[in-house]
Enzyme design. Structure first.
Site, PDB file in Angstrom:
ATOM      1  N   GLU A   1       0.833  -1.205   0.000  1.00 48.13           N
ATOM      2  CA  GLU A   1       0.000   0.000   0.000  1.00 48.13           C
ATOM      3  C   GLU A   1       0.865   1.251   0.000  1.00 48.13           C
ATOM      4  OE1 GLU A   1      -4.019  -0.057   2.116  1.00 48.13           O
ATOM      5  OE2 GLU A   1      -2.761  -1.314   3.382  1.00 48.13           O
TER       6      GLU A   1
ATOM      7  N   ASP B   1     -13.444  -2.049  -0.978  1.00 46.50           N
ATOM      8  CA  ASP B   1     -12.647  -1.661   0.188  1.00 46.50           C
ATOM      9  C   ASP B   1     -13.550  -1.095   1.290  1.00 46.50           C
ATOM     10  OD1 ASP B   1     -10.294  -1.624   1.569  1.00 46.50           O
ATOM     11  OD2 ASP B   1      -9.473   0.184   0.636  1.00 46.50           O
TER      12      ASP B   1
HETATM   13 ZN   LIG Z   1      -8.659  -2.810   2.676  1.00 45.22          ZN
END
Ligand SMILES: [Zn+2]
Length: 339
Positions: free
Chosen positions: A195, A276
């Protein structure tokens, strides 16, 4: 039928949805969050005029959403409402994920029980639960979380299927021992990976070999990943869970068109499209499919194939996967004029 209409009617598979971040503003209000928090929430979700939101702002927003799930009853109502939102968006299979939390008067076990009850009480879609370890927690807390997850999995083996590592990517690190323990005990694993630019950790995660990885933002060398990691990834072909709006709003992807998903399309690597945190990012799975189609020149057949392939990436049983594949194939036959 325009793109969004097609995306809405297409039966879809959601593999990366966090319970708290998926709460809609309507649900937060009905759960009676503190007024101050609701107004803050409203202010922060006015994202239409704002192209970027920092990761810091996102995590502030998650804290507010957490206020909505502080006791077993509100956890139940929250899970029930999120499941209904996905059903209304034609999601046929949902993997919901959440970090078991102990709050005043609520144990981690009770938190999980409430989510499991909401899943059991829902008629559709088919829902499985992934329980998360938060990166910011120290090793003792995380070990306790894994012990609780394993004991609850023994109680609900048909619902609790996997374990995840999530939370602020700037904090903590991937702990191989912890996830090996979960894996050895039969849990499927999915790890939020790359990320931020962190090639050393990405290498550890790839060497561990989870069943899936989340985001994979900085993994490809065109996106600051190392060539070594990318070559290792291409050999392992671990299915990636992409969340376009989440990355664009948080600024980790410059735009939809520049999203790293294009590298997976170009190289024929496995991936799924997910939301998400649909509440935090004001989106839905249909809209995520629409963004993918509009920005990567995908056909309706491509979108159907992405949903179909996600069945194999899921943590459902072999029988459940077979049923879902049959359902998607039948839907395609019945809607041949759309292709
Ligand atoms: Zn996530």
């Amino acid at each position: 039928m325009n793109t969004l209409e097609f995306c809405r009617v297409l039966p879809k598979i959601e593999l990366h949805a966090h319970l708290n971040g998926s709460l809609s503003e309507k649900t937060l209000k009905s759960l009676g969050c503190l007024n101050k928090s609701v107004s803050e929430y409203q202010g922060l979700t006015s994202i239409n005029n704002k192209i970027e939101r920092t990761l810091h702002e996102c995590f502030e927003l998650f804290k507010i959403a957490h206020l909505a799930t502080k006791n077993p009853d509100s956890v139940y109502l929250a899970a029930q409402s999120v499941i209904k939102d996905f059903a209304d968006d034609n999601v046929r299979y949902l993997e919901l994920r959440t970090t078991p939390r102990a709050e005043d008067g609520m144990t981690k076990e009770e938190y999980i029980e409430s989510v499991v009850k909401a899943i059991k009480d829902s008629k559709k879609p088919l829902v499985k639960l992934i329980l998360s370890v938060d990166r910011r927690h120290d090793i003792l807390v995380s070990q306790n979380t894994v012990a609780v997850i394993l004991s609850m999995r023994n109680k609900y083996p048909d619902i609790i299927k996997g374990i995840d590592l999530s939370g602020n990517p700037h904090l903590g690190c991937f702990d191989k021992e912890l996830f090996n323990k979960a894996k050895e005990n039969g849990l499927k694993t999915t790890i939020h990976c790359a990320e931020i630019i962190n090639n050393d950790e990405v290498m550890e995660i790839l060497n561990f070999g989870p069943n899936r990885i989340g985001h994979a933002t900085f993994l490809n060398p065109n996106y600051s990943g190392s060539i070594e990691n990318w070559e290792s990834y291409c050999k392992k072909k671990i299915p990636a869970e992409f969340c376009l709006t989440s990355n664009v709003v948080c600024g980790t992807a410059k735009s939809y068109k520049e999203h790293h998903m294009q590298e997976w399309i170009k190289n024929g690597l496995p991936f799924s499209i997910n939301t998400d945190d649909k509440g935090v990012f004001c989106t839905s799975l249909s809209e995520e499919y629409e963004h993918a189609q509009n920005n990567f020149n995908l056909s309706n057949t491509d979108l159907w194939t992405i949903a179909y392939n996600a069945i194999d990436h899921s943590f459902a049983s072999i029988q459940e996967k077979a049923l879902m594949k049959k359902e998607l194939k039948e839907w395609k036959t019945q809607n041949q004029h759309q292709f």
